[in-house]
Design a protein around this motif. Structure first.
Motif, mmCIF file in Angstrom:
data_model
loop_
_atom_site.group_PDB
_atom_site.id
_atom_site.type_symbol
_atom_site.label_atom_id
_atom_site.label_comp_id
_atom_site.label_asym_id
_atom_site.label_seq_id
_atom_site.Cartn_x
_atom_site.Cartn_y
_atom_site.Cartn_z
ATOM 1 N N LEU A 47 0.810 -1.218 0.000
ATOM 2 C CA LEU A 47 0.000 0.000 0.000
ATOM 3 C C LEU A 47 0.843 1.268 0.000
ATOM 4 O O LEU A 47 0.314 2.368 0.220
ATOM 5 C CB LEU A 47 -0.920 -0.006 1.235
ATOM 6 C CG LEU A 47 -1.845 -1.212 1.377
ATOM 7 C CD1 LEU A 47 -2.590 -1.151 2.708
ATOM 8 C CD2 LEU A 47 -2.821 -1.289 0.220
ATOM 9 N N ALA A 48 2.138 1.153 -0.263
ATOM 10 C CA ALA A 48 3.045 2.303 -0.178
ATOM 11 C C ALA A 48 2.684 3.418 -1.153
ATOM 12 O O ALA A 48 2.983 4.589 -0.893
ATOM 13 C CB ALA A 48 4.488 1.847 -0.404
ATOM 14 N N GLU A 49 2.051 3.074 -2.261
ATOM 15 C CA GLU A 49 1.690 4.072 -3.272
ATOM 16 C C GLU A 49 0.182 4.316 -3.351
ATOM 17 O O GLU A 49 -0.291 4.952 -4.284
ATOM 18 C CB GLU A 49 2.222 3.645 -4.649
ATOM 19 C CG GLU A 49 3.727 3.482 -4.707
ATOM 20 C CD GLU A 49 4.462 4.805 -4.519
ATOM 21 O OE1 GLU A 49 3.953 5.842 -4.988
ATOM 22 O OE2 GLU A 49 5.525 4.807 -3.885
ATOM 23 N N LEU A 50 -0.555 3.802 -2.370
ATOM 24 C CA LEU A 50 -2.005 4.013 -2.346
ATOM 25 C C LEU A 50 -2.294 5.308 -1.585
ATOM 26 O O LEU A 50 -1.934 5.445 -0.421
ATOM 27 C CB LEU A 50 -2.719 2.834 -1.683
ATOM 28 C CG LEU A 50 -4.230 2.827 -1.826
ATOM 29 C CD1 LEU A 50 -4.629 2.573 -3.286
ATOM 30 C CD2 LEU A 50 -4.854 1.785 -0.928
ATOM 31 N N GLU A 51 -2.948 6.250 -2.237
ATOM 32 C CA GLU A 51 -3.183 7.570 -1.658
ATOM 33 C C GLU A 51 -4.476 7.663 -0.854
ATOM 34 O O GLU A 51 -4.604 8.509 0.034
ATOM 35 C CB GLU A 51 -3.233 8.618 -2.778
ATOM 36 C CG GLU A 51 -1.961 8.683 -3.599
ATOM 37 C CD GLU A 51 -2.164 9.433 -4.901
ATOM 38 O OE1 GLU A 51 -3.283 9.935 -5.162
ATOM 39 O OE2 GLU A 51 -1.190 9.497 -5.669
ATOM 40 N N PHE A 52 -5.459 6.812 -1.189
ATOM 41 C CA PHE A 52 -6.784 6.916 -0.579
ATOM 42 C C PHE A 52 -7.431 5.542 -0.544
ATOM 43 O O PHE A 52 -7.291 4.763 -1.488
ATOM 44 C CB PHE A 52 -7.652 7.878 -1.410
ATOM 45 C CG PHE A 52 -9.057 8.025 -0.910
ATOM 46 C CD1 PHE A 52 -9.353 8.859 0.155
ATOM 47 C CD2 PHE A 52 -10.098 7.334 -1.517
ATOM 48 C CE1 PHE A 52 -10.664 8.990 0.615
ATOM 49 C CE2 PHE A 52 -11.401 7.455 -1.069
ATOM 50 C CZ PHE A 52 -11.682 8.294 0.003
ATOM 51 N N LEU A 53 -8.140 5.253 0.542
ATOM 52 C CA LEU A 53 -8.836 3.978 0.683
ATOM 53 C C LEU A 53 -10.251 4.239 1.185
ATOM 54 O O LEU A 53 -10.445 4.718 2.300
ATOM 55 C CB LEU A 53 -8.092 3.065 1.657
ATOM 56 C CG LEU A 53 -8.698 1.699 1.933
ATOM 57 C CD1 LEU A 53 -8.737 0.850 0.661
ATOM 58 C CD2 LEU A 53 -7.921 0.983 3.025
ATOM 59 N N ALA A 54 -11.241 3.938 0.338
ATOM 60 C CA ALA A 54 -12.655 4.102 0.703
ATOM 61 C C ALA A 54 -13.184 2.818 1.338
ATOM 62 O O ALA A 54 -12.539 1.768 1.297
ATOM 63 C CB ALA A 54 -13.472 4.449 -0.546
ATOM 64 N N SER A 55 -14.373 2.903 1.893
ATOM 65 C CA SER A 55 -14.962 1.741 2.568
ATOM 66 C C SER A 55 -15.151 0.566 1.609
ATOM 67 O O SER A 55 -14.996 -0.588 2.014
ATOM 68 C CB SER A 55 -16.286 2.113 3.222
ATOM 69 O OG SER A 55 -17.193 2.605 2.254
ATOM 70 N N LEU A 56 -15.444 0.831 0.354
ATOM 71 C CA LEU A 56 -15.597 -0.256 -0.609
ATOM 72 C C LEU A 56 -14.247 -0.951 -0.852
ATOM 73 O O LEU A 56 -14.198 -2.164 -1.061
ATOM 74 C CB LEU A 56 -16.187 0.263 -1.924
ATOM 75 C CG LEU A 56 -16.837 -0.771 -2.818
ATOM 76 C CD1 LEU A 56 -17.915 -1.557 -2.090
ATOM 77 C CD2 LEU A 56 -17.430 -0.117 -4.053
ATOM 78 N N GLY A 57 -13.171 -0.196 -0.767
ATOM 79 C CA GLY A 57 -11.831 -0.782 -0.869
ATOM 80 C C GLY A 57 -11.516 -1.657 0.330
ATOM 81 O O GLY A 57 -10.887 -2.712 0.202
ATOM 82 N N ILE A 58 -11.952 -1.227 1.494
ATOM 83 C CA ILE A 58 -11.777 -2.043 2.698
ATOM 84 C C ILE A 58 -12.516 -3.364 2.528
ATOM 85 O O ILE A 58 -11.998 -4.428 2.869
ATOM 86 C CB ILE A 58 -12.263 -1.288 3.953
ATOM 87 C CG1 ILE A 58 -11.333 -0.108 4.251
ATOM 88 C CG2 ILE A 58 -12.363 -2.217 5.154
ATOM 89 C CD1 ILE A 58 -11.838 0.818 5.336
ATOM 90 N N ARG A 59 -13.716 -3.305 1.968
ATOM 91 C CA ARG A 59 -14.486 -4.534 1.726
ATOM 92 C C ARG A 59 -13.716 -5.475 0.806
ATOM 93 O O ARG A 59 -13.671 -6.681 1.041
ATOM 94 C CB ARG A 59 -15.847 -4.198 1.111
ATOM 95 C CG ARG A 59 -16.717 -5.441 0.882
ATOM 96 C CD ARG A 59 -17.951 -5.136 0.052
ATOM 97 N NE ARG A 59 -17.633 -4.686 -1.285
ATOM 98 C CZ ARG A 59 -17.333 -5.493 -2.319
ATOM 99 N NH1 ARG A 59 -17.299 -6.790 -2.145
ATOM 100 N NH2 ARG A 59 -17.066 -4.991 -3.496
ATOM 101 N N SER A 91 -10.813 1.858 11.507
ATOM 102 C CA SER A 91 -11.905 0.937 11.177
ATOM 103 C C SER A 91 -11.696 -0.453 11.774
ATOM 104 O O SER A 91 -12.545 -1.326 11.628
ATOM 105 C CB SER A 91 -12.067 0.832 9.662
ATOM 106 O OG SER A 91 -10.903 0.303 9.079
ATOM 107 N N GLY A 92 -10.550 -0.665 12.430
ATOM 108 C CA GLY A 92 -10.286 -1.946 13.081
ATOM 109 C C GLY A 92 -9.776 -3.028 12.153
ATOM 110 O O GLY A 92 -9.650 -4.188 12.558
#
Length: 112
Positions: A47-59, A91-92
């Motif tokens: 995830l070193a180059e991931l700028e943003f993570l939405a809830s759908l990405g968490i899913r 988000s745990g």
């Protein structure tokens, strides 16, 4: 959002995420993660180059982790950016999917 899939050796696949895993990015990545979960038992998500993570990405991440664990496999998250790490911890998700900070730690944890 873009990604690169790399064979990390020892039966481990590494996927390097780039950009934003927002709603459209997560929907774009879902089929790739599902395919990877069928191909391997061990996954490192860089995830070193991931700028943003939405809830759908968490899913997407949790669904993939559950699929791998159902096969007695595992998944770890590697080197999230500060913003992404804050989302994961608040988000745990760190209690479900281990977060690591180095390649060697990620490999050790995913192979354990």
């Amino acid at each position: 959002m873009d990604w690169k899939v790399v064979d990390a050796g020892n039966g481990v696949i590494r996927i390097e995420l780039h950009g934003r895993m927002d709603v459209s990015g997560a929907l774009k990545a879902d089929p790739a993660f599902a395919e990877i979960a069928q191909q391997t038992d061990r996954l490192i998500v860089d995830l070193a180059e991931l700028e943003f993570l939405a809830s759908l990405g968490i899913r997407t991440l949790v669904t993939t982790c559950k699929a791998l664990r159902a096969k007695n496999g595992g998944m770890v998250l590697l080197s999230p950016t500060a913003n992404v790490e804050q989302v994961l911890r608040s988000s745990g998700i760190d209690t479900i999917i281990p977060i690591t900070t180095s390649d060697s730690e990620a490999e050790r944890v995913v192979l354990a």
